[in-house]
Design a protein around this motif. Sequence first.
Motif, PDB file in Angstrom:
ATOM      1  N   ARG A  43       0.821  -1.216   0.000  1.00 16.81           N
ATOM      2  CA  ARG A  43       0.000   0.000   0.000  1.00 16.81           C
ATOM      3  C   ARG A  43       0.854   1.265   0.000  1.00 16.81           C
ATOM      4  N   VAL A  45       2.906   2.398   2.321  1.00 17.36           N
ATOM      5  CA  VAL A  45       3.051   3.080   3.610  1.00 17.36           C
ATOM      6  C   VAL A  45       4.530   3.050   4.000  1.00 17.36           C
ATOM      7  N   LEU A 145       1.334  15.372   5.055  1.00 15.50           N
ATOM      8  CA  LEU A 145       1.471  14.050   4.443  1.00 15.50           C
ATOM      9  C   LEU A 145       2.836  13.439   4.720  1.00 15.50           C
ATOM     10  N   THR A 148       4.208  10.672   8.367  1.00 19.53           N
ATOM     11  CA  THR A 148       3.513   9.387   8.390  1.00 19.53           C
ATOM     12  C   THR A 148       3.346   8.870   9.809  1.00 19.53           C
ATOM     13  N   ARG A 151       0.629  10.707  11.659  1.00 13.67           N
ATOM     14  CA  ARG A 151      -0.685  10.334  11.139  1.00 13.67           C
ATOM     15  C   ARG A 151      -1.120   8.953  11.666  1.00 13.67           C
ATOM     16  N   ALA A 207      -3.256   2.622   6.138  1.00 10.50           N
ATOM     17  CA  ALA A 207      -3.005   3.153   4.801  1.00 10.50           C
ATOM     18  C   ALA A 207      -3.884   4.360   4.524  1.00 10.50           C
ATOM     19  N   SER A 208      -5.123   4.329   4.973  1.00 10.63           N
ATOM     20  CA  SER A 208      -6.013   5.479   4.796  1.00 10.63           C
ATOM     21  C   SER A 208      -5.496   6.685   5.557  1.00 10.63           C
ATOM     22  N   ALA A 210      -2.482   7.353   6.402  1.00 13.69           N
ATOM     23  CA  ALA A 210      -1.244   7.852   5.802  1.00 13.69           C
ATOM     24  C   ALA A 210      -1.501   8.688   4.560  1.00 13.69           C
ATOM     25  N   ALA A 211      -2.604   8.411   3.859  1.00 14.89           N
ATOM     26  CA  ALA A 211      -2.830   9.034   2.551  1.00 14.89           C
ATOM     27  C   ALA A 211      -3.891  10.124   2.532  1.00 14.89           C
ATOM     28  N   THR A 213      -6.090  13.412   2.717  1.00 10.89           N
ATOM     29  CA  THR A 213      -5.834  14.844   2.646  1.00 10.89           C
ATOM     30  C   THR A 213      -6.907  15.579   3.419  1.00 10.89           C
TER      31      THR A 213
END
Length: 219
Positions: A43, A45, A145, A148, A151, A207-208, A210-211, A213
């Motif tokens: 993914r 990450v 972003l 990581t 987050r 994964a969500s 980390a990504a 916005t």
Amino acid sequence: MSTAFSFDRPQASPTFRILTVCTGNICRSPFAEQYLRSELEKRGVVDIRVDSAGTMAQDGQTMPPQAQNLARQYGADPEGHKARYLFEGHVAGSDLVFGMGREHRRAVVSMYPRASRYSFTLREFARLADGVTDLDLAGAAALPLSDTSGRLRAAVAAVASRRGLVDAAMHADDDDVVDPYRLDDSVFAESGRQLVPAADVVVRVLASAAALTAPTGEQ
């Protein structure tokens, strides 16, 4: 192949660390370690590390063939795994700890009480995280972003906050992954059927986080 944690890891480390724990560190926790690492890499990450340990592990012991076969069946790589005994520093140096059973989470929290905030059984985390939305992960989305680890820590806090709000498991052992050690292939298969879907929820949430916005699109 895993290497030892640094016991003096600074609190603001850019690397997010996951620790999986079972009894002997030769069946469930190394499989969880290997599977999570593989899927998180797929993914994309980054800045994340996954290790494992056992509450009664004999350092250097290898995974039995059945456990290695199970890992390979799910696309994980069991090569080079060596069991290691769980110490307080492993827990203190982690950002997220998964016990394969409730007894492992109890051992982790007894060893390092502050870990109660970021320790779960793997299946408990999946139960709590099921249905988590982007709105629930707003705290993660508000961070850059590039951050990581920040987050992912925010995502763990969001899942932990659902304790007491999400229905408890119908049966207490529904939060455990069955121990297949020295049992037949059918028990190893059942262990995989319990572990992998829970790990998939972990991967989805992390994964969500980390990504994502922020709503404004500004980072």
